[in-house]
Design an enzyme around this catalytic site. Structure first.
Site, PDB file in Angstrom:
ATOM      1  N   HIS A 221      -3.130   9.312 -21.710  1.00 16.56           N
ATOM      2  CA  HIS A 221      -1.877  10.161 -21.752  1.00 16.56           C
ATOM      3  C   HIS A 221      -1.521  10.823 -20.286  1.00 16.56           C
ATOM      4  O   HIS A 221      -0.724  11.438 -20.201  1.00 16.56           O
ATOM      5  CB  HIS A 221      -1.740  11.008 -22.964  1.00 16.56           C
TER       6      HIS A 221
HETATM    7  C1  UD1 Z   1       0.435  17.799 -22.517  1.00 17.78           C
HETATM    8  C2  UD1 Z   1      -0.312  18.685 -21.686  1.00 17.78           C
HETATM    9  C3  UD1 Z   1      -1.689  18.148 -21.521  1.00 17.78           C
HETATM   10  C4  UD1 Z   1      -2.296  17.794 -22.714  1.00 17.78           C
HETATM   11  C5  UD1 Z   1      -1.286  16.997 -23.774  1.00 17.78           C
HETATM   12  C6  UD1 Z   1      -1.906  16.600 -24.996  1.00 17.78           C
HETATM   13  C7  UD1 Z   1       0.834  19.877 -19.932  1.00 17.78           C
HETATM   14  C8  UD1 Z   1       1.155  19.966 -18.878  1.00 17.78           C
HETATM   15  N1  UD1 Z   1       0.037  19.102 -20.319  1.00 17.78           N
HETATM   16  O1  UD1 Z   1       0.696  16.700 -21.908  1.00 17.78           O
HETATM   17  O2  UD1 Z   1      -2.717  19.172 -20.754  1.00 17.78           O
HETATM   18  O3  UD1 Z   1      -3.577  17.253 -22.591  1.00 17.78           O
HETATM   19  O4  UD1 Z   1      -0.200  17.562 -23.660  1.00 17.78           O
HETATM   20  O5  UD1 Z   1      -0.693  15.410 -25.752  1.00 17.78           O
HETATM   21  O6  UD1 Z   1       1.216  20.958 -20.742  1.00 17.78           O
HETATM   22  N2  UD1 Z   1       6.893  13.180 -25.777  1.00 17.78           N
HETATM   23  C9  UD1 Z   1       7.496  12.714 -26.943  1.00 17.78           C
HETATM   24  N3  UD1 Z   1       7.320  13.536 -28.172  1.00 17.78           N
HETATM   25  C10 UD1 Z   1       6.397  14.629 -28.136  1.00 17.78           C
HETATM   26  C11 UD1 Z   1       6.065  15.105 -26.918  1.00 17.78           C
HETATM   27  C12 UD1 Z   1       5.996  14.223 -25.839  1.00 17.78           C
HETATM   28  O7  UD1 Z   1       8.080  11.801 -27.054  1.00 17.78           O
HETATM   29  O8  UD1 Z   1       6.430  15.013 -29.351  1.00 17.78           O
HETATM   30  C13 UD1 Z   1       7.015  12.610 -24.393  1.00 17.78           C
HETATM   31  C14 UD1 Z   1       8.223  13.046 -23.578  1.00 17.78           C
HETATM   32  O9  UD1 Z   1       8.684  11.801 -23.075  1.00 17.78           O
HETATM   33  C15 UD1 Z   1       7.796  14.151 -22.572  1.00 17.78           C
HETATM   34  C16 UD1 Z   1       6.185  13.229 -22.213  1.00 17.78           C
HETATM   35  O10 UD1 Z   1       5.782  12.933 -23.614  1.00 17.78           O
HETATM   36  O11 UD1 Z   1       8.460  14.248 -21.567  1.00 17.78           O
HETATM   37  C17 UD1 Z   1       5.217  14.233 -21.862  1.00 17.78           C
HETATM   38  O12 UD1 Z   1       5.033  15.429 -22.692  1.00 17.78           O
HETATM   39  P1  UD1 Z   1       4.471  16.842 -22.125  1.00 17.78           P
HETATM   40  O13 UD1 Z   1       4.332  17.826 -23.315  1.00 17.78           O
HETATM   41  O14 UD1 Z   1       5.492  17.307 -20.833  1.00 17.78           O
HETATM   42  O15 UD1 Z   1       3.329  16.599 -21.426  1.00 17.78           O
HETATM   43  P2  UD1 Z   1       1.887  15.621 -22.012  1.00 17.78           P
HETATM   44  O16 UD1 Z   1       1.747  14.448 -21.526  1.00 17.78           O
HETATM   45  O17 UD1 Z   1       2.165  15.587 -23.821  1.00 17.78           O
END
Ligand code: UD1
Length: 384
Positions: A221
């Protein structure tokens, strides 16, 4: 003695999981000394990225949810800070507890420190020494805004000492004179506690038609792996090859970020190769009891997750780490895991090396399973 009132900030999947250990310690041993208010920023919001953990890990329902959702780093962090500040001013906590290194962590630290509320950072002191990672910026800044820093490893202590933190313990810690503790890893607490419950309750192996040692557990991820075309293609090319060469099933519980990027960035022929291979199983993100069952029964783990690489160690599995650096350097130094980044050749080489190695050792790098109790005792003693 009046109870210490803490606000716990959670938001992303790993910190929801981590928070379970402290909530459990408060419930069982510190109910008369600590009162916990839980704020969910809403950084993760899908059912299987958030809600599923509360029930199965006995985490109290959040008192507040800011519902910030996804966004750019700046927008997401700013929305969180605005919401958190309002709650802090209303609730007037004795301390704000933050976990790990996500945007929710840093937003909590910054919002609290600016209005002079002590910050307690759990999983402090870890460094990848790669500031291109958003998490590294979050870690460093959160540590320097904290009053109590709890680091899971000796390496964390060394990192903080190198950044000028004093290891002298003060009777009343402050942001200018913080206390730093080596306390072990709350995730080790959780893995021990939930391992037996997982044995009893998880049906995931049966549901997915898997048996012990017949599959590779894989998670991906990190933005550096998912958002660059060359990297995501190299990783999936390697996974296909691992499946074909070893005959093992490759099981990939998929993060929503990765799912989106696979559709967007994978080459067509590779997509077809994955789709037509019955032994590459892509499934929705797993809950904690299920992921433990999958970790305990896998032949080997391939991951870019900080949590999974350590849980691989807890459950005595070798691990290919799809990153250039790790904050959990002990497991690499001890030969339990190999860093490969997203390089195809390195991934294949590491997989082969780890599959043939037999003499693994598992020293106690991560404490005694009682990190959360220790943290609670210091919250009670150290905050004026
Ligand atoms: C975040 C953390 C990372 C952690 C990870 C665990 C930051 C910078 N990164 O990364 O350190 O290891 O969480 O999972 O805080 N999305 C969904 N549904 C959700 C959540 C996310 O669809 O419930 C998708 C969205 O397209 C979003 C993308 O995932 O834009 C990324 O989510 P985001 O929370 O920005 O970062 P993670 O990659 O999850």
């Amino acid at each position: 003695m009046t109870k210490k009132r803490i606000i716990t900030i959670i938001g992303a999947r790993p910190q929801i999981i981590k928070s379970s250990a402290l909530s459990r310690a408060i419930r069982t041993s510190f109910a008369d000394k600590i009162e916990e208010v839980i704020v969910h920023t809403g950084q993760h919001y899908d059912e299987n990225m958030s809600n599923v953990f509360f029930e199965e890990m006995e985490i109290p329902k959040p008192n507040y949810n800011l519902n910030v959702g996804s966004g750019s780093h700046g927008a997401q962090t700013a929305k969180m800070m605005e919401g958190l500040e309002k709650i802090f001013l209303e609730e007037k906590p004795d301390a704000v507890v933050i976990y790990g290194d996500t945007n929710s962590t840093m937003a909590g630290a910054l919002a609290a420190a600016k209005i002079h509320i002590p910050v307690v950072h759990i999983e402090a002191g870890l460094r990848s020494f790669n500031k291109a990672m958003p998490e590294e910026i979050n870690r460093i800044s959160s540590d320097h805004m904290s009053t109590l820093l709890f680091t899971p490893t000796k390496t964390g202590i060394t990192n903080l000492a190198n950044e000028g933190f004093s290891m002298d313990l003060k009777k009343s810690a402050t942001i200018d004179q913080p206390n730093v503790y080596l306390c072990g890893d709350v995730m080790y607490d959780n893995s021990l506690y939930f391992s037996e419950i997982s044995d009893k309750k998880s049906t995931i192996l049966k549901d997915l038609d898997l048996t012990k040692d017949d599959y590779v557990l894989c998670t991906i991820h990190r933005d550096s792996n998912t958002d660059k075309k060359e990297n995501i293609n190299a990783i999936f090319e390697a996974l296909c090859n691992i499946q074909e060469k070893s005959g093992l099933t490759v099981l990939l519980p998929i993060h929503p970020r990765t799912k989106g990027k696979m559709n967007e960035l994978l080459n067509e022929d590779l997509k077809q190769k994955i789709d037509s291979n019955q032994k590459i199983k892509i499934v929705p993100p797993a809950g904690f009891l299920d992921i433990i069952a999958l970790e305990k029964n896998a032949r080997i783990i391939v991951t870019d997750s900080g949590g999974l690489q350590k849980e691989a160690f807890f459950f005595e599995k070798p691990c290919v780490i799809l990153r250039e650096q790790t904050e959990w350097v002990e497991i690499v130094k001890n030969g339990n895991a190999i860093l490969t980044g997203s390089n195809y050749t390195e991934i294949m080489k590491a997989f082969e090396t780890l599959m043939t190695e037999k003499n693994y050792s598992y020293p106690t790098f991560y404490g005694d399973g009682k990190a959360a109790e220790f943290i609670c005792s210091k919250i009670v003693e150290d905050l004026a």
